[in-house]
Motif scaffolding. Sequence first.
Motif, PDB file in Angstrom:
ATOM      1  N   HIS A  22     -16.201  17.177  13.077  1.00 11.47           N
ATOM      2  CA  HIS A  22     -16.220  18.111  11.957  1.00 11.47           C
ATOM      3  C   HIS A  22     -15.669  17.413  10.737  1.00 11.47           C
ATOM      4  O   HIS A  22     -15.144  16.312  10.812  1.00 11.47           O
ATOM      5  N   THR A  23     -15.793  18.056   9.603  1.00 11.77           N
ATOM      6  CA  THR A  23     -15.413  17.404   8.362  1.00 11.77           C
ATOM      7  C   THR A  23     -13.925  17.494   8.119  1.00 11.77           C
ATOM      8  O   THR A  23     -13.219  18.279   8.736  1.00 11.77           O
ATOM      9  N   SER A  24     -13.464  16.663   7.203  1.00  9.85           N
ATOM     10  CA  SER A  24     -12.060  16.662   6.834  1.00  9.85           C
ATOM     11  C   SER A  24     -11.659  18.022   6.285  1.00  9.85           C
ATOM     12  O   SER A  24     -12.434  18.688   5.613  1.00  9.85           O
ATOM     13  N   ARG A  31     -19.301  17.422   1.263  1.00 13.55           N
ATOM     14  CA  ARG A  31     -20.165  17.749   2.389  1.00 13.55           C
ATOM     15  C   ARG A  31     -20.280  16.548   3.314  1.00 13.55           C
ATOM     16  O   ARG A  31     -20.119  15.413   2.884  1.00 13.55           O
ATOM     17  N   GLN A  32     -20.598  16.819   4.572  1.00 14.92           N
ATOM     18  CA  GLN A  32     -20.735  15.768   5.571  1.00 14.92           C
ATOM     19  C   GLN A  32     -22.164  15.748   6.086  1.00 14.92           C
ATOM     20  O   GLN A  32     -22.744  16.799   6.392  1.00 14.92           O
ATOM     21  N   ASP A  33     -22.745  14.552   6.174  1.00 10.02           N
ATOM     22  CA  ASP A  33     -24.071  14.369   6.747  1.00 10.02           C
ATOM     23  C   ASP A  33     -23.984  13.178   7.687  1.00 10.02           C
ATOM     24  O   ASP A  33     -24.112  12.026   7.267  1.00 10.02           O
ATOM     25  N   TRP A  37     -19.986  11.190   3.907  1.00  8.52           N
ATOM     26  CA  TRP A  37     -19.328  12.299   3.193  1.00  8.52           C
ATOM     27  C   TRP A  37     -19.652  12.126   1.715  1.00  8.52           C
ATOM     28  O   TRP A  37     -19.683  11.002   1.212  1.00  8.52           O
ATOM     29  N   GLN A  55     -18.845   6.030   6.757  1.00 11.35           N
ATOM     30  CA  GLN A  55     -17.955   5.486   7.777  1.00 11.35           C
ATOM     31  C   GLN A  55     -18.689   4.499   8.664  1.00 11.35           C
ATOM     32  O   GLN A  55     -19.814   4.757   9.108  1.00 11.35           O
ATOM     33  N   GLY A 377     -13.739  12.257   2.525  1.00 10.23           N
ATOM     34  CA  GLY A 377     -13.595  12.667   3.915  1.00 10.23           C
ATOM     35  C   GLY A 377     -14.202  11.691   4.889  1.00 10.23           C
ATOM     36  O   GLY A 377     -14.709  10.637   4.538  1.00 10.23           O
ATOM     37  N   GLY A 378     -14.150  12.070   6.156  1.00  5.28           N
ATOM     38  CA  GLY A 378     -14.714  11.261   7.225  1.00  5.28           C
ATOM     39  C   GLY A 378     -14.746  12.071   8.504  1.00  5.28           C
ATOM     40  O   GLY A 378     -14.377  13.240   8.527  1.00  5.28           O
ATOM     41  N   ILE A 379     -15.187  11.453   9.569  1.00  9.86           N
ATOM     42  CA  ILE A 379     -15.239  12.126  10.862  1.00  9.86           C
ATOM     43  C   ILE A 379     -13.832  12.232  11.430  1.00  9.86           C
ATOM     44  O   ILE A 379     -13.090  11.256  11.458  1.00  9.86           O
TER      45      ILE A 379
END
Length: 388
Positions: A22-24, A31-33, A37, A55, A377-379
């Motif tokens: 999930h995202t940070s 947003r995360q894809d 991020w 990442q 962000g990151g995983i």
Amino acid sequence: MTSGLMNFLRACFQPRVDGLVHTSSSDSGGRQDGLLWYKDTGQHVNGEFSMAVVQANNLLEDQSQIESGCLSLQESGPYGTFIGIYDGHGGPETSRFINEHLFQNLKRFTSEHQSMSVEVIRKAFQATEEGFLSVVTRQWPTKPQIAAVGSCCLVGVICSGTLYVANLGDSRAVLGRLVRSTGEVLAIQLSAEHNVSIESVRQEMQSLHPDDSQIVVLKHNVWRVKGLIQISRSIGDVYLKKSEFNREPLYAKFRLREPFGKPILSADPAISVHHLQPDDQFIIFASDGLWEHLSNQGAVDIVQNHPRNGIARRLVKTALQEAAKKREMRYSDLKKIDRGVRRHFHDDISVAVVFLDSNLVSRASSVKSPNISVKGGGIILPTKTTPT
């Protein structure tokens, strides 16, 4: 591409299971894809910005932030924008520590001096280095390998029409400046890098350590300080700054044969001051993962020739396309490779593009504006819970 490499890649393609990542939870609004991020657009005191992070490592070692608004602990200001790119190595601990403490240290010293200055920034770096040293000292008995964790640290501060750029390591800040006579936008590198692949940096290390003929060593065709690390300045890397942390139980590969007196690496940043001009259009701040694949002018051309919205994500995508091309593979296949294995193809990449509105840049630093905080962000791996 060779069949052997394709087989290796197929073994590494791991489909993601819903709920496992999930995202940070930072107040990033991004947003995360997959491993990407991004925050396509946002507003800072002096204009717009765009951020993106991809990442590659199993744990994201890059950290990044934009803080805009009050740059001190007092409501009177000064007001401006802070940009930070922290490219960690050996683990994520140092870059995370910087992300949590450097801006707070800057605000504290700005309050004490009641203004922004080179001295304030230098003191903030020093306090952050000392803070991480305290962490290492505290954790050394149970987690000695933290002494070999460090981070590059690139910072930009825009305040009262002035841009301060401070750097440790090999992240880079590049300005895009309009040349009115031709209409082109010229790339101007603002940061000094501390990587011993650069001859002048090797000479600096040799002059600082004249009695050590092995201070810089060519190992596997790569120049490294003591055969261990490419950068000459950083936050952390305590094992190359204090001899008492360069001993057992630190892994043997990090230990030097001879004890050293003075620090081998430095935490003293190179700081430059730039008075922003109306023709200064934008600044690209990025970790070296971007610059491995894009030239300064190439990156500036991309920003200049495309919409602002999503421009940091576009820079990251272009770098990944170049990384795929170098390995004779398709970009679509590169995207399928999971974190950890992805590091064999490219580094973590963090990018912040900060646009400069000359009307906003030139206004007094006492003009109040809302505080904005965005962190790349990151995983995040899920916390394992014990069944009840």
